[in-house]
Design a protein around this motif. Structure first.
Motif, short mmCIF file in Angstrom:
data_model
loop_
_atom_site.label_atom_id
_atom_site.label_comp_id
_atom_site.label_asym_id
_atom_site.label_seq_id
_atom_site.Cartn_x
_atom_site.Cartn_y
_atom_site.Cartn_z
N PHE A 79 -0.15 12.08 -0.98
CA PHE A 79 -0.51 10.94 -1.77
C PHE A 79 -1.17 9.84 -0.93
O PHE A 79 -1.71 8.88 -1.45
CB PHE A 79 0.75 10.38 -2.45
CG PHE A 79 0.51 9.84 -3.83
CD1 PHE A 79 0.07 10.66 -4.85
CD2 PHE A 79 0.74 8.50 -4.11
CE1 PHE A 79 -0.13 10.16 -6.14
CE2 PHE A 79 0.55 7.99 -5.38
CZ PHE A 79 0.10 8.82 -6.40
N GLY A 80 -1.12 10.00 0.40
CA GLY A 80 -1.77 9.06 1.30
C GLY A 80 -0.87 7.98 1.85
O GLY A 80 -1.36 7.01 2.47
N LEU A 81 0.45 8.14 1.68
CA LEU A 81 1.36 7.12 2.17
C LEU A 81 1.67 7.35 3.65
O LEU A 81 1.64 8.48 4.14
CB LEU A 81 2.65 7.13 1.36
CG LEU A 81 2.52 7.02 -0.16
CD1 LEU A 81 3.87 6.87 -0.81
CD2 LEU A 81 1.59 5.87 -0.54
N GLY A 82 1.96 6.25 4.36
CA GLY A 82 2.35 6.36 5.76
C GLY A 82 1.20 6.50 6.73
O GLY A 82 1.42 6.75 7.92
N ALA A 83 -0.02 6.35 6.26
CA ALA A 83 -1.20 6.45 7.14
C ALA A 83 -2.30 5.54 6.61
O ALA A 83 -2.45 5.38 5.39
CB ALA A 83 -1.71 7.89 7.23
N GLY A 84 -3.06 4.95 7.52
CA GLY A 84 -4.17 4.10 7.11
C GLY A 84 -5.25 4.88 6.40
O GLY A 84 -5.44 6.08 6.65
N THR A 85 -5.94 4.23 5.49
CA THR A 85 -7.00 4.90 4.73
C THR A 85 -8.32 4.95 5.51
O THR A 85 -9.24 5.66 5.07
CB THR A 85 -7.26 4.15 3.41
OG1 THR A 85 -7.76 2.84 3.70
CG2 THR A 85 -5.98 4.05 2.59
N ASP A 86 -8.41 4.21 6.62
CA ASP A 86 -9.66 4.12 7.40
C ASP A 86 -10.82 3.66 6.53
O ASP A 86 -11.96 4.12 6.67
CB ASP A 86 -9.99 5.47 8.04
CG ASP A 86 -8.99 5.85 9.12
OD1 ASP A 86 -8.40 4.94 9.74
OD2 ASP A 86 -8.78 7.06 9.32
N VAL A 87 -10.54 2.69 5.66
CA VAL A 87 -11.58 2.18 4.77
C VAL A 87 -12.60 1.34 5.53
O VAL A 87 -13.71 1.13 5.05
CB VAL A 87 -10.94 1.38 3.62
CG1 VAL A 87 -10.41 0.04 4.14
CG2 VAL A 87 -11.92 1.19 2.47
N VAL A 120 -11.79 -1.84 7.11
CA VAL A 120 -11.43 -3.25 7.30
C VAL A 120 -10.51 -3.36 8.51
O VAL A 120 -9.52 -2.63 8.62
CB VAL A 120 -10.72 -3.80 6.04
CG1 VAL A 120 -10.32 -5.26 6.26
CG2 VAL A 120 -11.65 -3.68 4.83
N ALA A 121 -10.85 -4.29 9.40
CA ALA A 121 -10.04 -4.46 10.61
C ALA A 121 -8.63 -4.93 10.25
O ALA A 121 -8.43 -5.72 9.34
CB ALA A 121 -10.70 -5.49 11.53
N GLY A 122 -7.65 -4.39 10.97
CA GLY A 122 -6.26 -4.82 10.79
C GLY A 122 -5.51 -4.08 9.70
O GLY A 122 -4.44 -4.54 9.26
N GLU A 123 -6.03 -2.92 9.25
CA GLU A 123 -5.33 -2.19 8.19
C GLU A 123 -4.00 -1.66 8.68
O GLU A 123 -3.88 -1.12 9.79
CB GLU A 123 -6.20 -1.05 7.69
CG GLU A 123 -5.55 -0.26 6.55
CD GLU A 123 -6.40 0.90 6.05
OE1 GLU A 123 -6.05 1.49 5.01
OE2 GLU A 123 -7.41 1.22 6.72
N ALA A 124 -2.97 -1.78 7.84
CA ALA A 124 -1.62 -1.29 8.17
C ALA A 124 -1.46 0.15 7.69
O ALA A 124 -2.14 0.60 6.77
CB ALA A 124 -0.57 -2.19 7.54
N ALA A 125 -0.53 0.85 8.32
CA ALA A 125 -0.29 2.26 7.97
C ALA A 125 0.84 2.42 6.98
O ALA A 125 0.91 3.42 6.26
CB ALA A 125 0.02 3.07 9.23
N GLY A 126 1.73 1.43 6.90
CA GLY A 126 2.89 1.59 6.03
C GLY A 126 3.95 2.46 6.69
O GLY A 126 3.81 2.90 7.84
N ILE A 127 5.03 2.72 5.96
CA ILE A 127 6.15 3.48 6.51
C ILE A 127 6.63 4.50 5.48
O ILE A 127 6.96 4.14 4.34
CB ILE A 127 7.33 2.57 6.89
CG1 ILE A 127 6.89 1.51 7.91
CG2 ILE A 127 8.50 3.38 7.44
CD1 ILE A 127 7.93 0.45 8.20
N VAL A 128 6.63 5.75 5.86
CA VAL A 128 7.23 6.83 5.07
C VAL A 128 8.17 7.58 6.00
O VAL A 128 7.74 8.11 7.03
CB VAL A 128 6.17 7.77 4.49
CG1 VAL A 128 6.85 8.94 3.79
CG2 VAL A 128 5.27 7.03 3.52
N ARG A 129 9.44 7.63 5.65
CA ARG A 129 10.45 8.19 6.54
C ARG A 129 10.60 9.69 6.35
O ARG A 129 10.59 10.20 5.22
CB ARG A 129 11.78 7.51 6.30
CG ARG A 129 11.77 6.03 6.67
CD ARG A 129 12.98 5.32 6.11
NE ARG A 129 14.21 5.98 6.52
CZ ARG A 129 15.39 5.73 5.97
NH1 ARG A 129 15.49 4.85 5.00
NH2 ARG A 129 16.46 6.36 6.40
#
Length: 677
Positions: A475-483, A485-494
């Motif tokens: 689903f794309g969670l836990g990793a940056g989308t590489d869209v 934009v500088a400073g994009e966060a990756a999020g957290i999926v355990r």
């Protein structure tokens, strides 16, 4: 012999004495007629001219008659010397003769040789130095002398523009001026700085320090920037001051005509023109032009020497960056988001609009925003992009992943009616639904419509942690989308190995998971795109200074669900909107079938939960043939996702469908009941 004449002052007796002395002198071989010398006080006694003449005549006759005898002549000389000595002794005390030793005269040949040697040595040294200057080190000295006369001038390379999908300029470089100094020509830096400070708004001390002559091992600086991006009018005023050593040249300044329009995407540049945020920073290599340089030879007064050294390296403009963003849509999305935040007293909000087929981001807004043309006047927290750098809990919008995975794995189908109890306990935490009910069957559409916690956790238990984690990653969670934009966060999926206690109940309903608004928009867009995840993109192409277009790399894609599963999920996700007491009824749009899900989670700040709630609504339309996906997030003191963001989702989606002339739905809305009859 007697003489009849006696000099004045003499007596006869004196004459007798004189005769005796004369006879004695004759006996000694002297001249009887020559008076003996004697020293008398007051000088010698004058002698009669007549007597002197007769005496000389007799002496001449005697010498002529007498043969030459050296020996007798020698005795005569000695006799006369003795006579004079006796006369001197008789006349008074003898004076002491002091003999002085004369300095020794040097050898002239030796002096000539020494002088010649010194002259030859001087010529040898001078000649050697001339050879060194004109042969050995000639090039180095000539280069050093030229370097001291050279004036360097930067020719700014135009920075590329940032365009929207229709070619409208979101940011571009406009004409400006830069002010620079040649410290070698500035006599009084403090005085010059006092004149420039009112015009440039830069402290006097800072300007004076730049204009001081460089002290160090290296060559003196002949070029120092004082200010860049200065208004043309200000530059003209500085030129009129005619400050020696201070000059004004052509420069460029970043212009953002929309001010805060898409500022979170565009980003901003620094005073030197380099990108510092957003796309300006991410695509610095493409946008930045290459500065040229002009070098020329100047006189002592700083004027260019006609016919002197002159070299110019032309500047190279940067390429334009064409985005997928639609500026008209972006304006409306920002307006709607800002109005929603004001009504709900939200601290910040984010909204994303994506093309369901291509994954292109046609709008991505943050609120509050800032003026990208004057970014330093705003707090740093306002200069980011909330859609890509805010990490939040998704809450109930995460439930669509669980339902979709259960459909894909065959655990349920669209018409399944699993039995759902009023509560469920995991470890020391008991979960219950917001719509209380007894233990009874519920439809899949009903579970989503009422956002049932218990029904979702039951499905996750049947699916298993490993499978759920697998679909979270798809689903794309836990990793940056590489869209971009500088400073994009990756999020957290355990990973499931780290789950413990109540995690088995919290994670399925979107708690204990950290995402960005763009990640959730891209995940729901995979559902709208018949199960195919397409990496979100913001760049359509780059345009070189020559006009050549270079399309961006095709976005990465992968399949999350089968087409059948995606279609089933598109259908049951209409539940929250079509069910009368569903959580998303505020998102209804006349003439269009809408699918979506509400959510309420927490904000993750510095690794901890912040007070308040993050309300969200993510969905797509038309549900029967999806064209666009919209996600809206707002961080508020409290409130559910449908209540806070449902209206904003509706307004954004309605404007988007009308803006792109999307035909209304041809199919009837989904027929969904929560509890089967």
């Amino acid at each position: 012999m007697r003489r009849g004449y006696s000099p004045r002052g003499h007596t006869v007796g004196d004459d007798g004495d004189e005769d005796r002395r004369r006879r004695a002198a004759v006996r000694r071989g002297g001249d009887a007629l020559r008076p003996a010398l004697r020293l008398v006080e007051g000088g010698a006694e004058p002698e009669s001219p007549r007597r002197t003449a007769r005496a000389r005549e007799r002496t001449r006759q005697k010498v002529a008659a007498t043969p030459v005898d050296r020996q007798s002549n020698t005795r005569s000389v000695r006799a006369r010397q003795t006579q004079r000595a006796t006369a001197t002794k008789a006349s008074g005390p003898r004076r002491r003769v002091i003999k002085r030793r004369l300095p020794k005269i040097g050898n002239p040949k030796r002096r000539l040789r020494l002088g010649m040697t010194l002259i030859l040595l001087i010529f040898a040294i001078a000649g050697g130095r001339l050879v060194q200057l004109q042969v050995t080190d000639a090039a180095a000295y000539a280069a050093d002398a030229l370097g001291q006369r050279l004036q360097e001038e930067i020719i700014p390379g135009s920075r590329g523009s940032i365009l929207d999908r229709n070619g409208e300029r979101l940011a571009f470089s406009g004409a400006a001026r830069y002010v620079y100094a040649d410290p070698e020509l500035i006599e009084d830096p403090k005085k010059a700085a006092d004149k420039l400070t009112p015009l440039l708004g830069i402290p006097t001390r800072e300007l004076a320090d730049k204009m001081k002559q460089t002290k160090g091992d290296g060559p003196p600086s002949r070029f120092e920037y004082l200010a860049r991006g200065v208004d043309v009018e200000i530059g003209d005023k500085i030129e009129k001051l005619e400050i020696p050593g201070v000059r004004v040249a052509y420069d460029e300044r970043r212009e953002v005509p929309g001010q805060d329009l898409a500022a979170n995407i565009i980003g901003f540049t620094g005073l030197d023109g380099n990108g510092l945020g957003g796309m300006e920073a991410s695509y610095e290599d493409i946008l930045a032009g290459r500065d040229g340089e002009r070098k020329y030879e100047v006189s002592a007064s700083g004027q260019e020497i006609p016919g002197g050294f002159h070299r110019e390296e032309k500047a190279k403009p940067g390429s334009d960056l064409k985005l997928t963003v639609d500026s008209d849509l972006q304006y409306q999305v920002q307006r709607i988001l800002s109005d929603t935040m004001a009504k709900k007293n939200a601290e910040f909000g984010a909204a994303v609009v994506m093309d369901a087929d291509t994954g292109e981001v046609v709008s991505m807004a943050s609120a509050p925003s800032y003026d990208a043309a004057n970014p330093m006047e705003y707090d740093k927290s306002l200069r980011g992009d909330r859609a890509t750098d805010s990490v939040v809990e998704p809450g109930s919008i995460h439930k669509a992943i669980v339902v979709g995975a259960a459909l894909e794995e065959g655990i349920i189908d669209r018409d399944s009616e699993p039995v759902v109890g009023p509560t469920i306990t995991k470890a020391d935490n008991t979960y219950r639904d917001t719509h209380p009910h007894e233990k009874r069957p519920m439809t899949i559409g009903g579970i989503l419509a009422h956002s049932s916690n218990v029904g979702t956790i039951d499905l996750a238990d049947k699916l298993g942690p490993e499978k759920l984690y697998e679909y979270q990653k798809k689903f794309g969670l836990g990793a940056g989308t590489d869209v971009g934009v500088a400073g994009e966060a990756a999020g957290i999926v355990r990973e499931p190995s780290t789950w413990q206690g109540s995690d088995f109940g919290s994670i399925p309903i979107g708690l204990g998971v950290a995402v960005t608004p763009l990640q959730m928009a891209a995940g729901y867009n995979a559902i709208a795109n018949d199960g195919m995840y397409v990496q979100p993109s913001l760049v359509e192409c780059t345009i070189s200074p020559d006009g050549d277009k270079d399309k961006a790399d095709a976005p990465k894609s992968h399949r999350v669900f089968s087409k059948k599963t995606a279609r089933d999920l598109q259908y049951v996700l209409q539940g929250p909107i079509v069910v009368p007491d569903g959580t998303g009824t505020l998102a209804k749009i006349p003439g269009y079938n809408v699918a979506g899900k509400t959510g309420t989670g927490k904000l993750v700040r510095d690794g901890e939960y912040a007070p308040g709630e993050v309300a969200s609504f993510v969905g797509f339309a038309p549900a029967d043939k999806p064209e666009y996906t919209v996600a809206v997030f707002a961080y508020t003191p409290g409130g559910g996702g449908g209540e806070v963001t449902g209206t904003a989702f509706r307004d954004i989606m309605q404007y988007t469908l009308g803006h792109y002339r999307v035909p209304p739905s041809t199919e009837k809305p989904a027929d969904i009941e929560v509890y089967p009859t």
